[in-house]
Design a protein around this motif. Sequence first.
Motif, mmCIF file in Angstrom:
data_model
loop_
_atom_site.group_PDB
_atom_site.id
_atom_site.type_symbol
_atom_site.label_atom_id
_atom_site.label_comp_id
_atom_site.label_asym_id
_atom_site.label_seq_id
_atom_site.Cartn_x
_atom_site.Cartn_y
_atom_site.Cartn_z
ATOM 1 N N GLU A 39 56.283 26.262 36.025
ATOM 2 C CA GLU A 39 56.377 26.777 37.646
ATOM 3 C C GLU A 39 55.006 27.252 37.976
ATOM 4 O O GLU A 39 54.712 27.181 39.291
ATOM 5 C CB GLU A 39 57.641 27.665 37.473
ATOM 6 C CG GLU A 39 58.858 27.051 37.403
ATOM 7 C CD GLU A 39 59.928 27.997 37.231
ATOM 8 O OE1 GLU A 39 59.590 29.404 37.122
ATOM 9 O OE2 GLU A 39 61.181 27.680 37.139
ATOM 10 N N GLN A 40 54.578 27.945 37.145
ATOM 11 C CA GLN A 40 53.251 28.646 37.584
ATOM 12 C C GLN A 40 52.089 27.650 37.688
ATOM 13 O O GLN A 40 51.380 27.746 38.761
ATOM 14 C CB GLN A 40 52.907 29.666 36.371
ATOM 15 C CG GLN A 40 51.264 30.502 36.871
ATOM 16 C CD GLN A 40 51.730 31.251 38.075
ATOM 17 O OE1 GLN A 40 52.455 32.079 38.118
ATOM 18 N NE2 GLN A 40 51.082 31.209 39.259
ATOM 19 N N ILE A 41 51.947 26.467 36.970
ATOM 20 C CA ILE A 41 50.931 25.345 37.201
ATOM 21 C C ILE A 41 51.360 24.771 38.629
ATOM 22 O O ILE A 41 50.472 24.473 39.352
ATOM 23 C CB ILE A 41 51.256 24.513 36.014
ATOM 24 C CG1 ILE A 41 50.482 25.186 34.782
ATOM 25 C CG2 ILE A 41 50.457 23.113 36.605
ATOM 26 C CD1 ILE A 41 51.029 23.978 33.670
ATOM 27 N N ASN B 250 50.072 27.223 41.432
ATOM 28 C CA ASN B 250 48.575 27.192 41.309
ATOM 29 C C ASN B 250 48.026 25.830 42.005
ATOM 30 O O ASN B 250 47.104 26.120 42.954
ATOM 31 C CB ASN B 250 48.055 27.265 40.097
ATOM 32 C CG ASN B 250 48.472 28.508 39.437
ATOM 33 O OD1 ASN B 250 48.691 29.638 39.948
ATOM 34 N ND2 ASN B 250 48.108 28.679 37.885
ATOM 35 N N VAL B 251 48.536 24.683 41.708
ATOM 36 C CA VAL B 251 47.998 23.565 42.123
ATOM 37 C C VAL B 251 48.143 23.435 43.735
ATOM 38 O O VAL B 251 47.171 22.922 44.234
ATOM 39 C CB VAL B 251 48.501 22.166 41.329
ATOM 40 C CG1 VAL B 251 48.169 20.952 41.823
ATOM 41 C CG2 VAL B 251 48.075 22.287 39.821
ATOM 42 N N LEU B 252 49.404 23.607 43.888
ATOM 43 C CA LEU B 252 49.544 23.586 45.558
ATOM 44 C C LEU B 252 48.930 24.544 46.346
ATOM 45 O O LEU B 252 48.609 24.299 47.757
ATOM 46 C CB LEU B 252 51.149 23.555 45.697
ATOM 47 C CG LEU B 252 51.972 22.561 45.208
ATOM 48 C CD1 LEU B 252 53.739 22.719 45.283
ATOM 49 C CD2 LEU B 252 51.605 21.046 45.376
ATOM 50 N N SER B 253 48.497 25.472 45.850
ATOM 51 C CA SER B 253 47.578 26.608 46.592
ATOM 52 C C SER B 253 45.870 26.181 46.398
ATOM 53 O O SER B 253 45.481 26.622 47.328
ATOM 54 C CB SER B 253 47.917 27.992 46.017
ATOM 55 O OG SER B 253 47.281 28.119 44.648
ATOM 56 N N TYR B 254 45.748 25.399 45.343
ATOM 57 C CA TYR B 254 44.275 25.245 45.264
ATOM 58 C C TYR B 254 43.770 23.936 46.112
ATOM 59 O O TYR B 254 42.430 24.222 46.583
ATOM 60 C CB TYR B 254 43.908 24.998 43.796
ATOM 61 C CG TYR B 254 44.104 26.014 42.918
ATOM 62 C CD1 TYR B 254 44.097 27.298 43.225
ATOM 63 C CD2 TYR B 254 44.225 25.812 41.540
ATOM 64 C CE1 TYR B 254 44.571 28.422 42.223
ATOM 65 C CE2 TYR B 254 44.301 26.755 40.470
ATOM 66 C CZ TYR B 254 44.590 28.036 40.881
ATOM 67 O OH TYR B 254 44.768 29.068 40.010
ATOM 68 N N ASN C 296 44.410 19.147 50.418
ATOM 69 C CA ASN C 296 45.183 17.540 50.472
ATOM 70 C C ASN C 296 46.297 17.744 49.722
ATOM 71 O O ASN C 296 46.232 17.643 48.365
ATOM 72 C CB ASN C 296 44.222 16.587 50.145
ATOM 73 C CG ASN C 296 44.680 15.495 50.520
ATOM 74 O OD1 ASN C 296 45.989 14.981 50.345
ATOM 75 N ND2 ASN C 296 44.107 14.096 50.960
ATOM 76 N N PHE C 297 47.551 17.582 50.291
ATOM 77 C CA PHE C 297 48.772 17.608 49.701
ATOM 78 C C PHE C 297 48.914 16.504 48.611
ATOM 79 O O PHE C 297 49.275 16.589 47.416
ATOM 80 C CB PHE C 297 49.990 17.561 50.460
ATOM 81 C CG PHE C 297 51.350 17.298 49.838
ATOM 82 C CD1 PHE C 297 51.811 18.787 49.297
ATOM 83 C CD2 PHE C 297 52.069 16.287 49.572
ATOM 84 C CE1 PHE C 297 53.025 18.675 48.611
ATOM 85 C CE2 PHE C 297 53.172 16.275 49.092
ATOM 86 C CZ PHE C 297 53.750 17.339 48.540
ATOM 87 N N ARG C 298 48.525 15.200 49.058
ATOM 88 C CA ARG C 298 48.598 14.084 48.021
ATOM 89 C C ARG C 298 47.748 14.214 46.904
ATOM 90 O O ARG C 298 47.911 13.916 45.858
ATOM 91 C CB ARG C 298 48.172 12.990 49.016
ATOM 92 C CG ARG C 298 48.240 11.443 48.148
ATOM 93 C CD ARG C 298 47.627 10.260 48.832
ATOM 94 N NE ARG C 298 48.809 9.797 49.753
ATOM 95 C CZ ARG C 298 49.819 9.250 49.512
ATOM 96 N NH1 ARG C 298 49.864 8.513 48.648
ATOM 97 N NH2 ARG C 298 50.385 8.748 50.594
ATOM 98 N N ASN C 299 46.189 14.680 47.192
ATOM 99 C CA ASN C 299 45.537 15.003 46.235
ATOM 100 C C ASN C 299 46.037 16.004 45.228
ATOM 101 O O ASN C 299 46.161 15.845 43.959
ATOM 102 C CB ASN C 299 44.262 15.634 46.720
ATOM 103 C CG ASN C 299 43.117 15.996 45.632
ATOM 104 O OD1 ASN C 299 42.824 14.903 44.612
ATOM 105 N ND2 ASN C 299 42.657 16.851 45.592
#
Length: 236
Positions: A166-168, A171-175, A178-181
């Motif tokens: 869940e933390q990953i 993190n990824v969605l905040s970093y 580009n949503f697809r990326n």
Amino acid sequence: AGNDKLPADKIMPRSSSHGSSATSAPSHRGSAGDMLMNDLDVMLEEMNLLLKRLADEHSSNKKRVVFMINNLDQIITIFKERRVAGKELNRFSEILVHQRELFVEEELLQTFSKMIAFVQQTEAHMSGISVPRGARGVAAPADVVNPEVVESLVREFASNWKSGIEQINRNVLSYFSNFRNGMEILKQVLTQLLLYYTRFQDVIRKVWRGKPPSFCKDLVSTSVILAEIKKHALSI
């Protein structure tokens, strides 16, 4: 987990990336095609070096990698919009693939560093072991690993793996802008986590051949992990 905050205004694509579209515009310099291609190669290399210099302004390796990924993704998007193909696009795509691989390891080490270090070190150790001839030619588990360490890792993962995923995801969605990326990178991170845990279980099976210790009951089924991964790694 999650303490390495990355300010959006510092790691999202620089506006200079938009300027890179100018590099993809056709140039008209008579018949000096070779000179033009050489100039383009130099310009692409300078652009890459500029990105690296800007990335070096960030305080941590993870922030530098995130900066590179966001800007490389922006450049590739512009190239594709302008229908630039060939080695120019391939060059930046290859660099992006490499930076994503670096990010995957950085992100996993933030939450699962102990297990990953154990897997890597133990696999290397086991590959160099000369097993003495004895009962079935198998080395005693204590000669290969510390059973208490393995038990601790098994129980730590069983307690934290779901919150770690869940933390990953957060993190990824905040970093990544580009949503697809971001979703592609998320799939890559979670897939690599599953591979590391599979390797961890393989080490345990090889060390305790035929007689698994009692703490193996706390091992998480890879099918359960895969089901959880599918909840986060949405189809694109």
